[in-house]
Design a protein around this motif. Sequence first.
Motif, PDB file in Angstrom:
ATOM      1  N   ALA A 218       7.674  -4.869  -3.787  1.00  0.00           N
ATOM      2  CA  ALA A 218       6.342  -4.339  -4.066  1.00  0.00           C
ATOM      3  C   ALA A 218       5.253  -5.359  -3.723  1.00  0.00           C
ATOM      4  O   ALA A 218       4.229  -5.011  -3.106  1.00  0.00           O
ATOM      5  CB  ALA A 218       6.233  -3.924  -5.529  1.00  0.00           C
ATOM      6  N   ILE A 219       5.460  -6.598  -4.109  1.00  0.00           N
ATOM      7  CA  ILE A 219       4.467  -7.630  -3.801  1.00  0.00           C
ATOM      8  C   ILE A 219       4.365  -7.835  -2.290  1.00  0.00           C
ATOM      9  O   ILE A 219       3.256  -7.917  -1.727  1.00  0.00           O
ATOM     10  CB  ILE A 219       4.820  -8.947  -4.513  1.00  0.00           C
ATOM     11  N   HIS A 220       5.492  -7.874  -1.607  1.00  0.00           N
ATOM     12  CA  HIS A 220       5.436  -8.087  -0.159  1.00  0.00           C
ATOM     13  C   HIS A 220       4.987  -6.829   0.589  1.00  0.00           C
ATOM     14  O   HIS A 220       4.436  -6.933   1.687  1.00  0.00           O
ATOM     15  CB  HIS A 220       6.781  -8.597   0.345  1.00  0.00           C
ATOM     16  N   ARG A 221       5.198  -5.658   0.007  1.00  0.00           N
ATOM     17  CA  ARG A 221       4.577  -4.457   0.584  1.00  0.00           C
ATOM     18  C   ARG A 221       3.062  -4.574   0.538  1.00  0.00           C
ATOM     19  O   ARG A 221       2.353  -4.236   1.494  1.00  0.00           O
ATOM     20  CB  ARG A 221       5.067  -3.218  -0.164  1.00  0.00           C
ATOM     21  N   TYR A 222       2.542  -5.062  -0.583  1.00  0.00           N
ATOM     22  CA  TYR A 222       1.097  -5.276  -0.679  1.00  0.00           C
ATOM     23  C   TYR A 222       0.647  -6.274   0.387  1.00  0.00           C
ATOM     24  O   TYR A 222      -0.412  -6.094   1.017  1.00  0.00           O
ATOM     25  CB  TYR A 222       0.733  -5.782  -2.074  1.00  0.00           C
ATOM     26  N   ASP A 223       1.445  -7.311   0.624  1.00  0.00           N
ATOM     27  CA  ASP A 223       1.113  -8.273   1.677  1.00  0.00           C
ATOM     28  C   ASP A 223       1.064  -7.596   3.041  1.00  0.00           C
ATOM     29  O   ASP A 223       0.148  -7.847   3.843  1.00  0.00           O
ATOM     30  CB  ASP A 223       2.163  -9.391   1.710  1.00  0.00           C
ATOM     31  N   ALA A 224       2.051  -6.746   3.323  1.00  0.00           N
ATOM     32  CA  ALA A 224       2.071  -6.051   4.617  1.00  0.00           C
ATOM     33  C   ALA A 224       0.872  -5.136   4.763  1.00  0.00           C
ATOM     34  O   ALA A 224       0.272  -5.033   5.845  1.00  0.00           O
ATOM     35  CB  ALA A 224       3.376  -5.256   4.754  1.00  0.00           C
ATOM     36  N   GLU A 225       0.489  -4.474   3.688  1.00  0.00           N
ATOM     37  CA  GLU A 225      -0.684  -3.595   3.751  1.00  0.00           C
ATOM     38  C   GLU A 225      -1.965  -4.396   3.900  1.00  0.00           C
ATOM     39  O   GLU A 225      -2.923  -3.926   4.526  1.00  0.00           O
ATOM     40  CB  GLU A 225      -0.724  -2.704   2.519  1.00  0.00           C
ATOM     41  N   SER A 226      -1.992  -5.608   3.361  1.00  0.00           N
ATOM     42  CA  SER A 226      -3.181  -6.442   3.555  1.00  0.00           C
ATOM     43  C   SER A 226      -3.303  -6.859   5.014  1.00  0.00           C
ATOM     44  O   SER A 226      -4.414  -7.006   5.539  1.00  0.00           O
ATOM     45  CB  SER A 226      -3.128  -7.678   2.645  1.00  0.00           C
ATOM     46  N   ALA A 227      -2.175  -7.035   5.695  1.00  0.00           N
ATOM     47  CA  ALA A 227      -2.191  -7.355   7.125  1.00  0.00           C
ATOM     48  C   ALA A 227      -2.610  -6.151   7.951  1.00  0.00           C
ATOM     49  O   ALA A 227      -3.312  -6.277   8.956  1.00  0.00           O
ATOM     50  CB  ALA A 227      -0.811  -7.847   7.568  1.00  0.00           C
ATOM     51  N   ARG A 228      -2.180  -4.976   7.544  1.00  0.00           N
ATOM     52  CA  ARG A 228      -2.532  -3.738   8.246  1.00  0.00           C
ATOM     53  C   ARG A 228      -3.993  -3.365   8.050  1.00  0.00           C
ATOM     54  O   ARG A 228      -4.662  -2.857   8.946  1.00  0.00           O
ATOM     55  CB  ARG A 228      -1.644  -2.603   7.726  1.00  0.00           C
ATOM     56  N   GLY A 229      -4.519  -3.630   6.837  1.00  0.00           N
ATOM     57  CA  GLY A 229      -5.868  -3.216   6.488  1.00  0.00           C
ATOM     58  C   GLY A 229      -5.865  -1.828   5.893  1.00  0.00           C
ATOM     59  O   GLY A 229      -4.880  -1.100   5.934  1.00  0.00           O
ATOM     60  N   GLY A 230      -6.993  -1.449   5.307  1.00  0.00           N
ATOM     61  CA  GLY A 230      -7.096  -0.140   4.682  1.00  0.00           C
ATOM     62  C   GLY A 230      -6.777  -0.194   3.203  1.00  0.00           C
ATOM     63  O   GLY A 230      -6.575  -1.258   2.618  1.00  0.00           O
ATOM     64  N   THR A 231      -6.734   0.964   2.589  1.00  0.00           N
ATOM     65  CA  THR A 231      -6.513   1.071   1.153  1.00  0.00           C
ATOM     66  C   THR A 231      -5.043   0.853   0.812  1.00  0.00           C
ATOM     67  O   THR A 231      -4.177   1.529   1.369  1.00  0.00           O
ATOM     68  CB  THR A 231      -6.947   2.461   0.651  1.00  0.00           C
ATOM     69  N   PRO A 232      -4.732  -0.065  -0.089  1.00  0.00           N
ATOM     70  CA  PRO A 232      -3.321  -0.293  -0.446  1.00  0.00           C
ATOM     71  C   PRO A 232      -2.768   0.849  -1.288  1.00  0.00           C
ATOM     72  O   PRO A 232      -3.499   1.543  -1.993  1.00  0.00           O
ATOM     73  CB  PRO A 232      -3.357  -1.601  -1.243  1.00  0.00           C
ATOM     74  N   THR A 233      -1.480   1.026  -1.225  1.00  0.00           N
ATOM     75  CA  THR A 233      -0.787   2.043  -2.006  1.00  0.00           C
ATOM     76  C   THR A 233      -0.777   1.638  -3.481  1.00  0.00           C
ATOM     77  O   THR A 233      -0.507   0.480  -3.798  1.00  0.00           O
ATOM     78  CB  THR A 233       0.663   2.185  -1.510  1.00  0.00           C
ATOM     79  N   PRO A 234      -1.066   2.567  -4.398  1.00  0.00           N
ATOM     80  CA  PRO A 234      -0.994   2.223  -5.830  1.00  0.00           C
ATOM     81  C   PRO A 234       0.407   1.750  -6.223  1.00  0.00           C
ATOM     82  O   PRO A 234       1.412   2.172  -5.658  1.00  0.00           O
ATOM     83  CB  PRO A 234      -1.349   3.544  -6.523  1.00  0.00           C
ATOM     84  N   ILE A 235       0.453   0.892  -7.218  1.00  0.00           N
ATOM     85  CA  ILE A 235       1.715   0.323  -7.679  1.00  0.00           C
ATOM     86  C   ILE A 235       2.313   1.114  -8.831  1.00  0.00           C
ATOM     87  O   ILE A 235       3.518   1.313  -8.902  1.00  0.00           O
ATOM     88  CB  ILE A 235       1.515  -1.152  -8.078  1.00  0.00           C
TER      89      ILE A 235
END
Length: 246
Positions: free
Chosen positions: A125-142
């Motif tokens: 979950a934490i590294h998914r957030y990291d990947a989404e920060s690299a992609r940009g846009g709204t992160p997926t809720p946890i």
Amino acid sequence: METADFVDILSREGALLAASAEEAGPEAKVPTCPDWQVRDLLRHTGAVHRWAARFVAEGITEPRPIDAEPELDGGELLRWYRDSHRNLVDTLAAAPADAPAWTFLPAPVASALTFWARRQAHETAIHRYDAESARGGTPTPIGTRFAADGIDELLRGFHARPKSRVRTEEPRVLRVRATDTDDAVWTVRLSAEPPVAVPGDSGEAETELAGGAEQLYLALWNRVPVPSVTGDPALANLWREKSAII
């Protein structure tokens, strides 16, 4: 939370991680981990998945190092990550509840299987957030319940270990409070020894870190700022500077 809940979350989070990494591309910078590009994130997380799966699949009850990260890149690296993730999910889903395996955190859980399902769900979950920060846009809720569980694992698991650098010369008391869920509050006693965190808010605290469970979870993993700090800001600064997991 039950083992099956963690396995379901792990399955979903790993798929989201891979999809975000694919959108971002292997050379994209990871803002939440400034030393990393997306390829580093995939190599690290995939290697951890394979390491974790082996403990459960082979019944290994002694520590063993993580294998070297692969030199793969591009589409081949993405396929390797997806295979690593799927193997871990399938291994945990198929294992018996009493499967023997080494574990490394003192936080109380029902079994070694639950430990690994929980740990890998939060890792991913934490590294998914990291990947989404690299992609940009709204992160997926946890998810509030899962985020509160992750705070508990971090405080009563990772920072109960001798490796924790969150220490003070004199005894101090820090409180951590998730404001959007019942009973999600911890009192953390700091000293020259590893922190001791217990559920509840009995007694006085010099500093309180508070916010919704999801934002507080990410903040305690140093991905976002702490939503609210009251009291002595020095303890909030200490957390930010010394709490990185090593």
